[in-house]
Design a protein around this motif. Sequence first.
Motif, PDB file in Angstrom:
ATOM      1  N   VAL A  31      27.008  35.034  51.191  1.00 17.99           N
ATOM      2  CA  VAL A  31      27.250  35.049  50.096  1.00 17.99           C
ATOM      3  C   VAL A  31      28.591  35.109  49.659  1.00 17.99           C
ATOM      4  CG1 VAL A  31      27.012  36.365  47.973  1.00 17.99           C
ATOM      5  CG2 VAL A  31      24.958  35.547  49.073  1.00 17.99           C
ATOM      6  N   LEU A  32      29.296  36.170  50.572  1.00 19.86           N
ATOM      7  CA  LEU A  32      30.820  36.494  50.391  1.00 19.86           C
ATOM      8  C   LEU A  32      31.684  35.296  50.628  1.00 19.86           C
ATOM      9  CD1 LEU A  32      32.902  38.682  50.016  1.00 19.86           C
ATOM     10  CD2 LEU A  32      32.736  38.955  52.255  1.00 19.86           C
ATOM     11  N   LEU A  39      31.565  32.700  47.851  1.00 18.35           N
ATOM     12  CA  LEU A  39      32.376  33.235  46.893  1.00 18.35           C
ATOM     13  C   LEU A  39      33.930  32.793  47.061  1.00 18.35           C
ATOM     14  CD1 LEU A  39      31.007  36.607  45.606  1.00 18.35           C
ATOM     15  CD2 LEU A  39      31.209  34.757  44.255  1.00 18.35           C
ATOM     16  N   SER A  84      34.661  29.299  47.224  1.00 19.22           N
ATOM     17  CA  SER A  84      34.621  28.664  45.622  1.00 19.22           C
ATOM     18  C   SER A  84      35.789  29.163  44.982  1.00 19.22           C
ATOM     19  CB  SER A  84      33.448  28.822  44.664  1.00 19.22           C
ATOM     20  OG  SER A  84      32.537  29.852  45.220  1.00 19.22           O
ATOM     21  N   ALA A  85      36.372  30.519  45.496  1.00 19.94           N
ATOM     22  CA  ALA A  85      37.654  30.850  44.769  1.00 19.94           C
ATOM     23  C   ALA A  85      38.788  29.832  45.388  1.00 19.94           C
ATOM     24  CB  ALA A  85      37.942  32.176  45.129  1.00 19.94           C
TER      25      ALA A  85
END
Lengths: 366, 287, 136
Positions: C9-10, C13, C16-17
């Motif tokens: 998940v990290l 994230l 996408s950042a």
Amino acid sequence: MGVGRKIRDWFDVRIGLDEFTRVQFREFRVPGNCNVFHTLGLVTVIAYMIQVITGILLLVYYVPHPDFAFKSVQEIMNTVSFGWLLRQVHVVGSSLMVIVVFLHMASVFFMGGYRKPREMTWVVGGLMFLITLVFCLSGYLLPWTQLSYWATTVVTSIPTAFPYIGDFISRVLRGGDYVTGITLGRFFALHVSILPPLFLFLMVLHIFFVKRTGLSTPPCGLSSEPQNPWTEYRRETHPDGYPFYPYFFRKEIFMGMLYLTVMFFFITFFPMLFLPEEANTPADPLRTPSQIRPEWYFLVPYQMLKLVPNKFIGITLLIALVAVFLSWPFLDTKKEPNILKRPVLKAVFFLILILLAVLTLWGHYR
Amino acid sequence: MRYLLLSLLMVISLPVSSLAGYREEFEREFLSKPWAGEQVEEDACIACHVAEKMDPKFKNIPQSWRMSIHYQHNVSCHDCHGGDPKDAEMSMSRQRGFVGTPKYAEVPEFCGKCHVGILRNYLESGHGKALKSTGKGPNCVTCHGSHKEEEYIKKANIDIINERLCSKCHSYERAKIMKQALFLTEKKMGELEEGFGRLKAEGVYVEEEEKGLFNIQAEFRTLFHTVDVSLVKDRTDEFAKKLEPIETKVKNTLRELRFRKNFSAFIMLLFAGMGIVVFILSKPPRE
Amino acid sequence: MKRRNFLKVLLGLLGSATMVTFAYPLVKFLAPPEGESKTRKLVVKKSELPMGEAKGFTFNNVPVIVINRPDKGFIALSKVCTHLGCLVTYEKAKKILLCPCHAGIYDIEGNVVSGPPPKPLQKFPVRVEGENVVIG
């Protein structure tokens, strides 16, 4: 059923996506003693793709005419939103790509990956290295700065050492006796439309050879029996190795991330490392800066030419070394695949690395 | 196979290397160019003036010239004194425009060959009128020096106005008031020059702004040569206003550079973070 | 297994950042520039410039001089000397432009006649429309 699954099924019915991913990624295995140096090939591809993408975007604003080139690059750096980011990535990326290509070459050499049946892969790879250097040379002139102009003048004068044809080669390269707008036009065409498809073609060929023959097994850690002699085609499948996905794939992504981190480290903390003061002054054909040197990756041939007492021998030596480098798989006939068991070759390898480092530093600090 | 290739290389290179004609061409094209590191200085004036036989009072001149601002801008002997620097015989010939050392009262016109605007203001000023009518008064060399003995001509700066120089002929009072009027604007211009230096070190090309600043500086300093205290005081503010847009530009550019550094540092951290996560994920799970 | 999920998940994230951090500059880079594209024009009445005369104006923040050349019509030149940036002055009698800082001399076409300037003066396009001279 989830949306992802539905999309995959749509493709699977048409092109057999599931079978493709299974064979190419999950069942494809890499040798058990595979180490991080094996990832450098993909890192080179990533580096090249970054150069292509930033290059195409820079092309939107760059003007390849000597009266406007410098100004357009300054506009990219100062007026266009985030133009500085693209230009910095392109500049830093070009130097980093040379380093990565070199590391890839050195590690393939060290692990004996050029040996039979992989000679063609090595030759194609060597040609790609040379094309990378031509990319760097042609791209360097494009911003039309003092450094570009005079460094290009130096490098295009080197072929004059050849008898008879040397002068002709220099004139063809420059489009005349001096670096002018004609030179800019040629180098621009070379950099943007001749070299990229050539490089792409060689890259596809190179990857095809790699996949067709299979990944070579690094000789480190294996028993010292020589390999079975190659008499007919077979593909190495490494049944004892790791599946490519997810293990090796993740290693490659890690190396890609490392490459990008290093690139942005330079952009953040040393943005002017590859752009000294003369790289920010427009080209002035009437005024030579006091210290002109080619960019760091050309310092080795430059310094060598300055050291060898007879200049023609110097150039011939360079060409001879390049010829030896390209044809090395055909010149190396010893059967022992493990370089650690070949003290002469190992010593020569490290000596060459040290020599390259020394020549580069010497050329830089003279 | 390899011996064949190596011996072919040697066989080809030997007869070809025996051809010597191209070597001169290569040396000409490659080694003797200025950028090959060998500078060739052909100045006949310097050649004589540094020679052992030269009269000591002339021998110091080239050294003093080399420290001056004229040297930094490629202005050499013949540009002011005339003569032919490439031909020793004609280097001091009247035919080639040699004028020698100007007489005291002719110095302003000598320097004013190039510094046209300043000559105009000087001739209209109290200093210029004094020199022309009485033969006594300050000429350019009085304040700016020349290449005599230990002097050399420095870049103009506000400290040329000082008590020692100005009180040679009259009291320092008026000069002091003028210096005070000039001081703040000169300081601002110095700060702007520093700002440009910083921008250049960060890779920003500031030639347009530098030209604008130079123009304002030149006008400002030319104004001083009228030595008209009230005029200078009145117009100082005008110049300070002209400097404002340049100041704003420098400030904005420095701010933009800081933003760029932060932005790329942020991206670097993103990639580093992803690298670490992928690295941890890439370890084979304990079976 | 929980730790692996967290890491995945990290990664998502961060990924996408990164994509957003690159998408925004890309869009702004390719977007047309705001405002600068309209070039203002400078209009001067012909009557203000008799033959042989010249007048100074400011055009797009650049000081320019418009000269009515005796045989060749109007020309608009930048007053900024290409040497170090001082503003040139027009000497009508000698038909030259003189820079007062280091005696750089240009002819009325803007070309360097003598002195330190390295390049000719920047020219601006000039059109005559009826009673007006339009620069830019």
